[in-house]
Design a protein around this motif. Sequence first.
Motif, PDB file in Angstrom:
ATOM      1  N   ASN A 108       4.443  31.345  21.259  1.00 18.03           N
ATOM      2  CA  ASN A 108       4.479  31.342  22.718  1.00 18.03           C
ATOM      3  C   ASN A 108       4.223  32.726  23.310  1.00 18.03           C
ATOM      4  OD1 ASN A 108       5.223  28.513  23.115  1.00 18.03           O
ATOM      5  ND2 ASN A 108       7.174  29.084  22.192  1.00 18.03           N
ATOM      6  N   PHE A 109       4.459  33.787  22.522  1.00 17.25           N
ATOM      7  CA  PHE A 109       4.176  35.131  23.010  1.00 17.25           C
ATOM      8  C   PHE A 109       2.680  35.305  23.275  1.00 17.25           C
ATOM      9  CE2 PHE A 109       8.430  35.877  21.875  1.00 17.25           C
ATOM     10  CZ  PHE A 109       8.831  37.101  22.378  1.00 17.25           C
ATOM     11  N   GLY A 110       1.852  34.553  22.544  1.00 18.94           N
ATOM     12  CA  GLY A 110       0.413  34.639  22.730  1.00 18.94           C
ATOM     13  C   GLY A 110      -0.064  34.044  24.038  1.00 18.94           C
ATOM     14  N   LYS A 111       0.814  33.282  24.720  1.00 15.42           N
ATOM     15  CA  LYS A 111       0.445  32.676  25.998  1.00 15.42           C
ATOM     16  C   LYS A 111       0.602  33.642  27.169  1.00 15.42           C
ATOM     17  CE  LYS A 111       2.222  28.155  24.471  1.00 15.42           C
ATOM     18  NZ  LYS A 111       3.233  27.110  24.780  1.00 15.42           N
ATOM     19  N   LEU A 112       1.353  34.722  26.958  1.00 22.53           N
ATOM     20  CA  LEU A 112       1.610  35.652  28.052  1.00 22.53           C
ATOM     21  C   LEU A 112       0.314  36.283  28.540  1.00 22.53           C
ATOM     22  CD1 LEU A 112       4.814  37.418  26.708  1.00 22.53           C
ATOM     23  CD2 LEU A 112       4.690  35.753  28.564  1.00 22.53           C
ATOM     24  N   VAL A 113       0.199  36.413  29.841  1.00 21.52           N
ATOM     25  CA  VAL A 113      -0.997  36.991  30.443  1.00 21.52           C
ATOM     26  C   VAL A 113      -0.903  38.506  30.373  1.00 21.52           C
ATOM     27  CG1 VAL A 113      -2.388  37.149  32.531  1.00 21.52           C
ATOM     28  CG2 VAL A 113      -1.186  35.027  31.984  1.00 21.52           C
ATOM     29  N   GLY A 114      -1.978  39.153  29.937  1.00 20.76           N
ATOM     30  CA  GLY A 114      -1.988  40.606  29.846  1.00 20.76           C
ATOM     31  C   GLY A 114      -1.879  41.253  31.213  1.00 20.76           C
ATOM     32  N   GLY A 115      -1.113  42.320  31.289  1.00 19.70           N
ATOM     33  CA  GLY A 115      -0.966  43.033  32.551  1.00 19.70           C
ATOM     34  C   GLY A 115       0.280  42.603  33.296  1.00 19.70           C
ATOM     35  N   TYR A 116       1.229  43.515  33.414  1.00 21.38           N
ATOM     36  CA  TYR A 116       2.476  43.214  34.107  1.00 21.38           C
ATOM     37  C   TYR A 116       2.267  43.369  35.609  1.00 21.38           C
ATOM     38  CZ  TYR A 116       7.577  42.937  34.524  1.00 21.38           C
ATOM     39  OH  TYR A 116       8.853  42.545  34.822  1.00 21.38           O
ATOM     40  N   LEU A 117       3.007  42.612  36.400  1.00 17.43           N
ATOM     41  CA  LEU A 117       2.791  42.560  37.847  1.00 17.43           C
ATOM     42  C   LEU A 117       2.948  43.915  38.522  1.00 17.43           C
ATOM     43  CD1 LEU A 117       2.391  40.989  40.500  1.00 17.43           C
ATOM     44  CD2 LEU A 117       4.855  40.560  40.502  1.00 17.43           C
ATOM     45  N   PHE A 118       4.031  44.634  38.211  1.00 18.00           N
ATOM     46  CA  PHE A 118       4.330  45.854  38.951  1.00 18.00           C
ATOM     47  C   PHE A 118       3.303  46.966  38.736  1.00 18.00           C
ATOM     48  CE2 PHE A 118       8.858  44.169  38.768  1.00 18.00           C
ATOM     49  CZ  PHE A 118       8.748  43.604  40.031  1.00 18.00           C
ATOM     50  N   PRO A 119       2.823  47.208  37.500  1.00 23.20           N
ATOM     51  CA  PRO A 119       1.743  48.195  37.355  1.00 23.20           C
ATOM     52  C   PRO A 119       0.487  47.802  38.121  1.00 23.20           C
ATOM     53  CG  PRO A 119       2.782  47.799  35.240  1.00 23.20           C
ATOM     54  CD  PRO A 119       3.333  46.774  36.184  1.00 23.20           C
ATOM     55  N   GLU A 120       0.201  46.494  38.185  1.00 21.57           N
ATOM     56  CA  GLU A 120      -0.971  46.034  38.932  1.00 21.57           C
ATOM     57  C   GLU A 120      -0.794  46.300  40.424  1.00 21.57           C
ATOM     58  OE1 GLU A 120      -4.637  44.545  39.886  1.00 21.57           O
ATOM     59  OE2 GLU A 120      -3.816  45.100  37.917  1.00 21.57           O
ATOM     60  N   ILE A 121       0.419  46.073  40.937  1.00 21.58           N
ATOM     61  CA  ILE A 121       0.696  46.389  42.341  1.00 21.58           C
ATOM     62  C   ILE A 121       0.502  47.879  42.590  1.00 21.58           C
ATOM     63  CG2 ILE A 121       2.516  46.522  44.089  1.00 21.58           C
ATOM     64  CD1 ILE A 121       3.655  43.941  43.005  1.00 21.58           C
ATOM     65  N   GLY A 122       0.981  48.709  41.646  1.00 23.46           N
ATOM     66  CA  GLY A 122       0.834  50.149  41.788  1.00 23.46           C
ATOM     67  C   GLY A 122      -0.619  50.585  41.817  1.00 23.46           C
ATOM     68  N   ARG A 123      -1.450  49.981  40.955  1.00 20.14           N
ATOM     69  CA  ARG A 123      -2.875  50.335  40.927  1.00 20.14           C
ATOM     70  C   ARG A 123      -3.558  49.959  42.242  1.00 20.14           C
ATOM     71  NH1 ARG A 123      -2.269  48.910  35.363  1.00 20.14           N
ATOM     72  NH2 ARG A 123      -2.617  46.708  35.822  1.00 20.14           N
ATOM     73  N   ARG A 124      -3.242  48.778  42.752  1.00 21.10           N
ATOM     74  CA  ARG A 124      -3.868  48.341  44.001  1.00 21.10           C
ATOM     75  C   ARG A 124      -3.385  49.186  45.181  1.00 21.10           C
ATOM     76  NH1 ARG A 124      -4.483  41.725  43.903  1.00 21.10           N
ATOM     77  NH2 ARG A 124      -5.135  41.541  41.723  1.00 21.10           N
ATOM     78  N   ARG A 125      -2.112  49.559  45.149  1.00 20.15           N
ATOM     79  CA  ARG A 125      -1.571  50.399  46.221  1.00 20.15           C
ATOM     80  C   ARG A 125      -2.257  51.762  46.222  1.00 20.15           C
ATOM     81  NH1 ARG A 125       2.438  54.291  46.630  1.00 20.15           N
ATOM     82  NH2 ARG A 125       3.554  54.338  48.636  1.00 20.15           N
ATOM     83  N   THR A 126      -2.419  52.347  45.032  1.00 21.89           N
ATOM     84  CA  THR A 126      -3.074  53.650  44.928  1.00 21.89           C
ATOM     85  C   THR A 126      -4.514  53.586  45.400  1.00 21.89           C
ATOM     86  OG1 THR A 126      -1.656  54.275  43.063  1.00 21.89           O
ATOM     87  CG2 THR A 126      -3.714  55.491  43.336  1.00 21.89           C
ATOM     88  N   ALA A 127      -5.232  52.533  44.984  1.00 25.54           N
ATOM     89  CA  ALA A 127      -6.632  52.380  45.383  1.00 25.54           C
ATOM     90  C   ALA A 127      -6.754  52.196  46.894  1.00 25.54           C
ATOM     91  CB  ALA A 127      -7.255  51.192  44.651  1.00 25.54           C
ATOM     92  N   TYR A 128      -5.831  51.439  47.480  1.00 25.49           N
ATOM     93  CA  TYR A 128      -5.876  51.208  48.928  1.00 25.49           C
ATOM     94  C   TYR A 128      -5.624  52.501  49.696  1.00 25.49           C
ATOM     95  CZ  TYR A 128      -4.713  49.408  53.552  1.00 25.49           C
ATOM     96  OH  TYR A 128      -4.681  49.178  54.906  1.00 25.49           O
ATOM     97  N   LEU A 129      -4.639  53.290  49.241  1.00 23.93           N
ATOM     98  CA  LEU A 129      -4.319  54.529  49.944  1.00 23.93           C
ATOM     99  C   LEU A 129      -5.418  55.574  49.784  1.00 23.93           C
ATOM    100  CD1 LEU A 129      -0.496  54.910  49.242  1.00 23.93           C
ATOM    101  CD2 LEU A 129      -1.628  54.189  51.355  1.00 23.93           C
ATOM    102  N   GLU A 130      -6.126  55.541  48.665  1.00 19.88           N
ATOM    103  CA  GLU A 130      -7.254  56.460  48.502  1.00 19.88           C
ATOM    104  C   GLU A 130      -8.354  56.145  49.510  1.00 19.88           C
ATOM    105  OE1 GLU A 130      -8.453  56.150  44.469  1.00 19.88           O
ATOM    106  OE2 GLU A 130      -6.858  57.465  43.699  1.00 19.88           O
TER     107      GLU A 130
END
Length: 215
Positions: free
Chosen positions: A66-88
């Motif tokens: 079942n560990f193989g079903k997990l989607v790569g990429g955790y939510l909070f780092p993704e939010i951080g990347r989008r926030r940084t890109a938006y502010l740039e």
Amino acid sequence: WFQYFLTFILFYQFDTMKFSGVATLVCLVSSASTAAAFGGVKTTATAGRTSKVQLNMASGVERNENFGKLVGGYLFPEIGRRRTAYLEANPEMADRLISLGIGDTTMPIPSHILNGLVEGASKLGAKETYTGYGNEQGRGDLREKIASVLYNGNIDASEVFVSDGAKCDIMRLQQVFGNKVVSAVQDPSYPVYVDTSVMMGQTGNIDEETMQFDN
């Protein structure tokens, strides 16, 4: 390449020098040599995924699939990347943007709490005040305070359970009921609610189009 990090921690304790050292050795092993060491690699097809690589470990113990079903990429780092890109792209929004990512702290710990932590830690340094493991439900005096102060005495201290955090409690609740039950999760929600359900085997594979798990 499979990256296997073999960490050897060597502690040197000298009574006179009060010195401790840590040495870390990191080894990168190629997939070919790793496969040879652990008995070979085989590729199999799975529903919803093109293929997966499975190592036949020498111990014969298989990983929870079942560990193989997990989607790569955790939510909070993704939010951080989008926030940084938006502010740039929109620096003028720096003072107006409200992040709904990790609820990090921004203020120092109040002095009365900090003093209590220091006092409690200091008691572990003397034989007369040292304490080992506490009660599994939490310290009795703490549970009494929670019942009397936070709940105004409307509950008994025996009804209070002090745990090590919400994430662990969520997993424990799911372990109590097993993987044959259906869990209703709001969307969006805290990632651990979904991830623990996946690891418990309560879901099917991820739908690549909807990014939802099959039931």
